[in-house]
Design a protein around this motif. Sequence first.
Motif, PDB file in Angstrom:
ATOM      1  N   GLY A  71       0.805  -1.216   0.000  1.00 35.39           N
ATOM      2  CA  GLY A  71       0.000   0.000   0.000  1.00 35.39           C
ATOM      3  C   GLY A  71       0.830   1.255   0.000  1.00 35.39           C
ATOM      4  N   ALA A  72       2.100   1.135  -0.366  1.00 36.61           N
ATOM      5  CA  ALA A  72       2.983   2.285  -0.301  1.00 36.61           C
ATOM      6  C   ALA A  72       2.792   3.189  -1.507  1.00 36.61           C
ATOM      7  CB  ALA A  72       4.435   1.831  -0.214  1.00 36.61           C
ATOM      8  N   VAL A  73       2.624   4.461  -1.235  1.00 38.37           N
ATOM      9  CA  VAL A  73       2.564   5.453  -2.298  1.00 38.37           C
ATOM     10  C   VAL A  73       3.957   5.768  -2.815  1.00 38.37           C
ATOM     11  CG1 VAL A  73       1.900   7.823  -2.850  1.00 38.37           C
ATOM     12  CG2 VAL A  73       0.460   6.440  -1.360  1.00 38.37           C
ATOM     13  N   LEU A  74       4.934   5.739  -1.897  1.00 45.78           N
ATOM     14  CA  LEU A  74       6.291   6.155  -2.225  1.00 45.78           C
ATOM     15  C   LEU A  74       7.232   5.579  -1.186  1.00 45.78           C
ATOM     16  CD1 LEU A  74       8.040   8.062  -4.062  1.00 45.78           C
ATOM     17  CD2 LEU A  74       7.675   9.808  -2.324  1.00 45.78           C
ATOM     18  N   GLN A  75       8.457   5.347  -1.581  1.00 50.32           N
ATOM     19  CA  GLN A  75       9.488   4.889  -0.660  1.00 50.32           C
ATOM     20  C   GLN A  75      10.683   5.828  -0.737  1.00 50.32           C
ATOM     21  OE1 GLN A  75      10.339   0.804  -1.680  1.00 50.32           O
ATOM     22  NE2 GLN A  75       8.861   0.038  -0.205  1.00 50.32           N
ATOM     23  N   ALA A  76      11.350   5.978   0.404  1.00 49.68           N
ATOM     24  CA  ALA A  76      12.534   6.835   0.456  1.00 49.68           C
ATOM     25  C   ALA A  76      13.456   6.315   1.541  1.00 49.68           C
ATOM     26  CB  ALA A  76      12.150   8.287   0.734  1.00 49.68           C
ATOM     27  N   THR A  77      14.716   6.635   1.416  1.00 49.04           N
ATOM     28  CA  THR A  77      15.713   6.217   2.403  1.00 49.04           C
ATOM     29  C   THR A  77      16.255   7.431   3.138  1.00 49.04           C
ATOM     30  OG1 THR A  77      17.456   6.310   0.734  1.00 49.04           O
ATOM     31  CG2 THR A  77      16.372   4.188   1.075  1.00 49.04           C
ATOM     32  N   GLY A  78      16.704   7.202   4.354  1.00 49.59           N
ATOM     33  CA  GLY A  78      17.250   8.295   5.151  1.00 49.59           C
ATOM     34  C   GLY A  78      17.966   7.750   6.369  1.00 49.59           C
ATOM     35  N   TYR A  79      18.030   8.589   7.413  1.00 47.27           N
ATOM     36  CA  TYR A  79      18.773   8.232   8.614  1.00 47.27           C
ATOM     37  C   TYR A  79      18.003   8.681   9.845  1.00 47.27           C
ATOM     38  CZ  TYR A  79      22.663   7.512   5.401  1.00 47.27           C
ATOM     39  OH  TYR A  79      23.443   7.055   4.375  1.00 47.27           O
ATOM     40  N   VAL A  80      18.246   7.948  10.936  1.00 46.11           N
ATOM     41  CA  VAL A  80      17.684   8.332  12.227  1.00 46.11           C
ATOM     42  C   VAL A  80      18.466   9.529  12.758  1.00 46.11           C
ATOM     43  CG1 VAL A  80      17.229   7.580  14.586  1.00 46.11           C
ATOM     44  CG2 VAL A  80      16.952   5.961  12.696  1.00 46.11           C
ATOM     45  N   THR A  81      17.755  10.545  13.211  1.00 45.83           N
ATOM     46  CA  THR A  81      18.402  11.736  13.754  1.00 45.83           C
ATOM     47  C   THR A  81      17.769  12.081  15.097  1.00 45.83           C
ATOM     48  OG1 THR A  81      16.854  13.213  12.601  1.00 45.83           O
ATOM     49  CG2 THR A  81      18.919  12.663  11.471  1.00 45.83           C
ATOM     50  N   ALA A  82      18.500  12.806  15.913  1.00 47.80           N
ATOM     51  CA  ALA A  82      18.013  13.264  17.216  1.00 47.80           C
ATOM     52  C   ALA A  82      17.711  14.749  17.125  1.00 47.80           C
ATOM     53  CB  ALA A  82      19.050  12.997  18.306  1.00 47.80           C
ATOM     54  N   ARG A  83      16.501  15.124  17.488  1.00 47.16           N
ATOM     55  CA  ARG A  83      16.133  16.534  17.467  1.00 47.16           C
ATOM     56  C   ARG A  83      16.756  17.295  18.624  1.00 47.16           C
ATOM     57  NH1 ARG A  83      15.091  18.064  12.808  1.00 47.16           N
ATOM     58  NH2 ARG A  83      14.204  19.941  13.706  1.00 47.16           N
ATOM     59  N   ARG A  84      17.118  16.565  19.678  1.00 41.60           N
ATOM     60  CA  ARG A  84      17.740  17.234  20.821  1.00 41.60           C
ATOM     61  C   ARG A  84      18.982  16.455  21.240  1.00 41.60           C
ATOM     62  NH1 ARG A  84      15.007  18.947  26.571  1.00 41.60           N
ATOM     63  NH2 ARG A  84      14.533  16.728  26.669  1.00 41.60           N
ATOM     64  N   GLN A  85      20.119  17.046  20.998  1.00 40.58           N
ATOM     65  CA  GLN A  85      21.389  16.522  21.466  1.00 40.58           C
ATOM     66  C   GLN A  85      22.325  17.694  21.727  1.00 40.58           C
ATOM     67  OE1 GLN A  85      23.118  13.968  18.521  1.00 40.58           O
ATOM     68  NE2 GLN A  85      23.691  15.627  17.165  1.00 40.58           N
ATOM     69  N   ALA A  86      23.284  17.493  22.610  1.00 41.60           N
ATOM     70  CA  ALA A  86      24.157  18.598  23.004  1.00 41.60           C
ATOM     71  C   ALA A  86      25.535  18.058  23.369  1.00 41.60           C
ATOM     72  CB  ALA A  86      23.573  19.358  24.197  1.00 41.60           C
ATOM     73  N   THR A  87      26.545  18.832  22.983  1.00 40.72           N
ATOM     74  CA  THR A  87      27.901  18.593  23.464  1.00 40.72           C
ATOM     75  C   THR A  87      28.063  19.392  24.748  1.00 40.72           C
ATOM     76  OG1 THR A  87      28.764  18.252  21.240  1.00 40.72           O
ATOM     77  CG2 THR A  87      30.350  18.799  22.955  1.00 40.72           C
ATOM     78  N   VAL A  88      28.166  18.693  25.857  1.00 45.59           N
ATOM     79  CA  VAL A  88      28.156  19.337  27.173  1.00 45.59           C
ATOM     80  C   VAL A  88      29.551  19.857  27.489  1.00 45.59           C
ATOM     81  CG1 VAL A  88      27.590  19.057  29.596  1.00 45.59           C
ATOM     82  CG2 VAL A  88      26.351  17.752  27.881  1.00 45.59           C
ATOM     83  N   SER A  89      29.615  21.130  27.894  1.00 45.35           N
ATOM     84  CA  SER A  89      30.882  21.755  28.237  1.00 45.35           C
ATOM     85  C   SER A  89      30.695  22.587  29.496  1.00 45.35           C
ATOM     86  CB  SER A  89      31.386  22.621  27.087  1.00 45.35           C
ATOM     87  OG  SER A  89      32.629  23.215  27.410  1.00 45.35           O
ATOM     88  N   ALA A  90      31.799  23.117  30.015  1.00 43.97           N
ATOM     89  CA  ALA A  90      31.744  24.038  31.147  1.00 43.97           C
ATOM     90  C   ALA A  90      31.666  25.464  30.627  1.00 43.97           C
ATOM     91  CB  ALA A  90      32.982  23.869  32.028  1.00 43.97           C
ATOM     92  N   GLN A  91      31.155  26.379  31.479  1.00 41.03           N
ATOM     93  CA  GLN A  91      31.055  27.782  31.085  1.00 41.03           C
ATOM     94  C   GLN A  91      32.293  28.580  31.456  1.00 41.03           C
ATOM     95  OE1 GLN A  91      27.204  29.699  31.534  1.00 41.03           O
ATOM     96  NE2 GLN A  91      26.352  27.792  32.324  1.00 41.03           N
TER      97      GLN A  91
END
Length: 416
Positions: A71-91
């Motif tokens: 029942g697929a209208v269309l197929q596409a490929t991609g990658y899993v991504t994180a909408r929230r990620q951070a490189t934690v550092s000191a101030q």
Amino acid sequence: MNHKDLLNELKIDRSQRETHRAGPPGWLWPVLGAVLIVLLAGAGAWYFLGNKPVEVQTATAVSPASNPDAGAVLQATGYVTARRQATVSAQITGTLTEVLIEEGDRVQKGQVLARLDDSAYKASLVATQAQAAAAHALVTQLQAQSVQNERDAQRLEALVARGLVSRQDAEQARTQVNSIRAQLAAQQRQAKAADAQVNVAEVNFDYTVVRAPFNGVITTKDAQVGEIISPLSAGGGFTRTGVGTIVDMDSLEVDVDVNEAYIGRVKPNMPAEAILDAYPDWRIPAHVIAIVPAADRGKATVKVRVALENKDGRIVPDMGVRVSFLEQQAASASQAMAPKGVLVPAKAIVQREGHDIVFVLAGDKVQQRAVTPAAQNYGDMRLVPERVQAGDTVVITPPDNLNDGMRVAVAAKTQD
């Protein structure tokens, strides 16, 4: 005829005896040997080459109702991504004295991840606290003196009314009261400034502790104890700009690139199904979040954000994924309209003498079957209405030398 004549007749002529002993001519034996060698070589070649199985790849024919892309209208490929990620550092810039994380650790918001050398900031905090304490002590002293001066002024004013002291003494006492009040107000402001300095010192001291900004999983550990860490890139390769990277696994989604020629088929909130390359048998329900209003000129694609409705620890960022965008229709309707036949990979159908042919595996040999594929495509699958049954194993991209009844060896089963 006498006895002597009979004996003479029994004698053998020497010339006849030599001719009989000569046998076949000498050139015949090499010819017979060469013919025998050729026959043996031909038999060996037929056995080892003509009877050698052809190596092929196979797939399984499936029912349209069980095919995830039916029942697929269309197929596409991609990658899993994180909408929230951070490189934690000191101030602040400092030397790491503790690093309390490793890759794969799950952390909670506010959890301590690392500590910096805090000796200088601690000394500064103690000094400002002492200055603030001294300022508040002086405020207390001025407050007591102000109260005493107020009482003295009131007594002198009473004595002036009785004529016992001069009015000048009462006025001087009142002036002293006002002066102490002004000093008290100024000192109170100094005490507030000292308290503000304490707050600054406390904030700087707290900056020596690196905490998690949100719940997540540590994906990289970028610094070790003894290294200098700084919020700015300073000192070349000798200064780290982060302790580690944290990813919020609840924010994982899929980014796929859809060919701009087919982007009109994709709509927001459209149902979809995601299949990870690492887990091809696991189908994850999904839906379209949004179509990013920007096209990639180089690839002629448009990015589409797809939400995963089921989150699992097996899903990690940057995994490859294939997304099938599904038609919005009731399940009963789709089942009622399920086409007759089975689905096979399009590469399994080849041309032989002007006919569409599918090779079906039967034991270690193949059977050639003429088919008439339906015109409609189902992703990379074709519908074969007859001659092939669900569960049959078909050959993908049959080689040109493959014929009916030939022995084959399955190299890999590429699709189920």
